[in-house]
Design a protein around this motif. Structure first.
Motif, PDB file in Angstrom:
ATOM      1  N   SER A 147      27.619   4.446 -43.380  1.00 54.95           N
ATOM      2  CA  SER A 147      27.192   5.339 -44.475  1.00 54.95           C
ATOM      3  C   SER A 147      25.717   5.172 -44.834  1.00 54.95           C
ATOM      4  CB  SER A 147      28.055   5.119 -45.721  1.00 54.95           C
ATOM      5  OG  SER A 147      29.417   5.411 -45.434  1.00 54.95           O
ATOM      6  N   LEU A 148      24.913   4.644 -43.904  1.00 56.50           N
ATOM      7  CA  LEU A 148      23.487   4.438 -44.141  1.00 56.50           C
ATOM      8  C   LEU A 148      22.660   5.512 -43.454  1.00 56.50           C
ATOM      9  CD1 LEU A 148      23.268   0.557 -43.609  1.00 56.50           C
ATOM     10  CD2 LEU A 148      23.264   1.779 -45.790  1.00 56.50           C
ATOM     11  N   ASN A 149      21.537   5.886 -44.073  1.00 57.11           N
ATOM     12  CA  ASN A 149      20.555   6.777 -43.459  1.00 57.11           C
ATOM     13  C   ASN A 149      19.170   6.180 -43.706  1.00 57.11           C
ATOM     14  OD1 ASN A 149      21.959   9.429 -42.467  1.00 57.11           O
ATOM     15  ND2 ASN A 149      22.920   8.905 -44.425  1.00 57.11           N
ATOM     16  N   THR A 150      18.969   4.980 -43.186  1.00 54.28           N
ATOM     17  CA  THR A 150      17.760   4.212 -43.454  1.00 54.28           C
ATOM     18  C   THR A 150      17.185   3.649 -42.160  1.00 54.28           C
ATOM     19  OG1 THR A 150      19.128   2.252 -43.862  1.00 54.28           O
ATOM     20  CG2 THR A 150      18.462   3.558 -45.786  1.00 54.28           C
ATOM     21  N   THR A 151      16.058   2.938 -42.310  1.00 57.37           N
ATOM     22  CA  THR A 151      15.404   2.275 -41.183  1.00 57.37           C
ATOM     23  C   THR A 151      15.207   0.806 -41.510  1.00 57.37           C
ATOM     24  OG1 THR A 151      14.209   4.293 -40.582  1.00 57.37           O
ATOM     25  CG2 THR A 151      13.354   2.221 -39.710  1.00 57.37           C
ATOM     26  N   ASP A 152      15.608  -0.095 -40.611  1.00 61.89           N
ATOM     27  CA  ASP A 152      15.374  -1.532 -40.741  1.00 61.89           C
ATOM     28  C   ASP A 152      14.414  -1.984 -39.643  1.00 61.89           C
ATOM     29  OD1 ASP A 152      17.203  -1.477 -42.764  1.00 61.89           O
ATOM     30  OD2 ASP A 152      18.799  -2.509 -41.650  1.00 61.89           O
ATOM     31  N   ILE A 153      13.533  -2.948 -39.970  1.00 60.99           N
ATOM     32  CA  ILE A 153      12.601  -3.508 -38.991  1.00 60.99           C
ATOM     33  C   ILE A 153      12.722  -5.024 -39.046  1.00 60.99           C
ATOM     34  CG2 ILE A 153      10.226  -3.567 -38.167  1.00 60.99           C
ATOM     35  CD1 ILE A 153       9.686  -1.072 -39.848  1.00 60.99           C
ATOM     36  N   THR A 154      12.939  -5.645 -37.901  1.00 57.31           N
ATOM     37  CA  THR A 154      13.115  -7.099 -37.847  1.00 57.31           C
ATOM     38  C   THR A 154      12.371  -7.693 -36.656  1.00 57.31           C
ATOM     39  OG1 THR A 154      15.177  -6.785 -36.599  1.00 57.31           O
ATOM     40  CG2 THR A 154      15.371  -7.092 -38.983  1.00 57.31           C
ATOM     41  N   VAL A 155      12.251  -9.031 -36.675  1.00 53.89           N
ATOM     42  CA  VAL A 155      11.719  -9.826 -35.563  1.00 53.89           C
ATOM     43  C   VAL A 155      12.749 -10.898 -35.231  1.00 53.89           C
ATOM     44  CG1 VAL A 155       9.915 -11.446 -34.853  1.00 53.89           C
ATOM     45  CG2 VAL A 155       9.295  -9.420 -36.176  1.00 53.89           C
ATOM     46  N   TRP A 156      12.929 -11.155 -33.947  1.00 54.52           N
ATOM     47  CA  TRP A 156      13.883 -12.175 -33.506  1.00 54.52           C
ATOM     48  C   TRP A 156      13.187 -13.118 -32.524  1.00 54.52           C
ATOM     49  CZ3 TRP A 156      19.413 -11.753 -34.549  1.00 54.52           C
ATOM     50  CH2 TRP A 156      19.730 -10.658 -35.354  1.00 54.52           C
ATOM     51  N   LYS A 157      13.375 -14.427 -32.714  1.00 52.62           N
ATOM     52  CA  LYS A 157      12.829 -15.428 -31.802  1.00 52.62           C
ATOM     53  C   LYS A 157      13.975 -16.213 -31.197  1.00 52.62           C
ATOM     54  CE  LYS A 157       9.405 -19.148 -31.468  1.00 52.62           C
ATOM     55  NZ  LYS A 157       8.670 -18.500 -30.344  1.00 52.62           N
TER      56      LYS A 157
END
Length: 430
Positions: A147-157
């Motif tokens: 039910s989301l209409n968004t944008t997520d930004i992440t970094v993974w190491k």
């Protein structure tokens, strides 16, 4: 360069051959331990650019009894091609992976075009280093999934999320089942994400997971059934067409050598730092003029700069650009803010069109405001974001553009990475 020479058999019995190669200025050949011409290196390359996206490469490689010469031309993308071949692939629960053949250095541009999925799904775009599973940039767009209409930004190491870099619940500017276009470029520290006409998203990168170290672009990395997208095109400015220079024949039948009808000819070589060495020949009716110089360009505000020491009260300050403000360039300004009830504006402008690719206004109590506005203007008309007003096309930096009494600032320094010092190495005429 003579592209007809492809191999040269080594001399025996003490005979010698001379080969001119490119060496870094701060590296001394190991002639005491390794023999010339490669001094222990597997190969040596010289790359020359014409400044318009074409690179000419000459390479020498050594075997036990032969020197092998290779010549090629690299024509690299600067934008999505007008007549590209459609990928025409709908990836439902499948990932798309593109291998990089060179580093994604600051100033490079990634572009992607396609169609968003149906409601209840998501799309991810990842800049990854394998096999470490370092995600320098991981963008997730929700289209009704959970039910989301968004944008997520992440970094993974090492496949572990770097929590302090997580940015969630940003606006997703796209609807379901509509055409979209995404562009991404970056400096060393900040990524710029362009999604259609939506205002650019600036995202602070993680220094321990640098973009220049990635090996792949990956779409829908998890390969789950709810990850869906239709891809039309994916590319970047490191996508280069490589060919032999056999199709670059001088016009010897109509114009005489050495310039073959051109006014001048230049050779530009970089040592890999910020130094560019330029050799130029210019022809007049009676002579050939040779000029050699070094271009040393700014990378930051100089430590010992000459202070402008100018207080601009109702006056504008204007700086002309002598070269384009390309992606990856940096603008810097240092000064002192005004008294209360005033404002300061910083504009990146193309004259005479009055196209403001970037117009920043900082309020210091003016109109009882203490805020910042950012706008774009085309032909002196305001827009929220306008791709047809590109930063690389500006002609001036302008401080306090309106010349009003409430526009005040004290300037110490203004500059950018396009300011270069030209150091002549010598000139002569024959």
């Amino acid at each position: 360069m003579d592209v007809n020479i492809l191999k040269f058999k080594k001399f025996k019995n003490g005979h010698k051959v001379g080969i001119k190669i490119s060496l870094p200025t701060d590296t001394c050949p190991r002639g005491d331990t390794e023999p010339p011409p490669l001094f222990g290196n597997v190969s040596s390359s010289l790359i020359i650019t014409d400044g318009e996206g074409t690179y000419y490469k000459s390479q020498i490689t050594e075997t036990s009894d032969t020197w092998i010469f290779n010549y090629s031309i690299h024509k690299c993308l600067t934008d999505i091609p007008e007549n590209y071949t459609l990928l025409n692939g709908t990836y439902s629960g499948q990932r798309y992976q593109m291998n990089l053949t060179s580093p994604f250095y600051p100033g490079e541009m990634f572009f992607m075009r396609g169609k968003t999925p149906k409601y209840g799904n998501q799309v991810t775009i990842s800049f990854v280093k394998f096999p470490e599973k370092d995600f320098a940039l991981h963008i997730r767009l929700y289209f009704g999934y959970k039910s989301l209409n968004t944008t997520d930004i992440t970094v993974w190491k090492n496949d572990v999320e770097v929590k302090e870099r997580t940015v969630e619940n940003q606006t997703n500017p796209y609807g379901c089942e509509e055409d979209f276009e995404i562009r991404i470029n970056a400096t060393d520290t900040v990524a710029f994400i362009y999604m259609n006409d939506y205002p650019v998203i600036q995202y602070t990168l993680e220094p321990t997971v640098p973009l220049w170290d990635i090996t792949n672009f990956v779409i829908n990395d998890s390969g789950m059934r709810y990850q869906q997208v239709t891809l039309y095109y994916i590319g970047w400015t490191g996508t280069c067409e490589i060919s032999l220079p056999s199709d670059t024949c001088p016009r010897g039948d109509t114009d005489p050598p050495p310039l073959f009808g051109n006014v001048s000819s230049s050779l530009i070589i970089t040592d890999g730092s910020d130094n560019y060495y330029k050799s130029q020949i210019t022809e007049t009716s009676s002579s050939w003029d040779f000029n050699n110089c070094i271009h040393k360009c700014l990378t930051d505000i100089p430590e010992n700069y000459d202070s402008l020491e100018g207080t601009y009260t109702g006056n504008r300050y204007q700086m002309n650009l002598t070269s384009p403000f390309y992606p990856g360039e940096m603008f810097f300004i240092k000064g002192k803010t005004p008294k209360y009830r005033n404002q300061v504006s910083i504009s990146f402008v193309k004259f005479p069109e009055k196209d403001y690719a970037l117009h920043i206004r900082l309020y210091f109590g003016y109109g009882n405001l203490n805020s910042t506005d950012i706008t774009v203007w085309k032909n002196d008309v305001e827009y929220t974001l306008e791709p047809t007003v590109p930063l690389w096309d500006i002609t001036n930096f302008v401080i306090n553009d309106s010349n009003l009494p409430d526009q005040q600032v004290t300037l110490y320094y203004i500059g950018w990475t396009g300011i270069c010092e030209y150091v002549p190495l010598g000139a002569n005429t024959i």
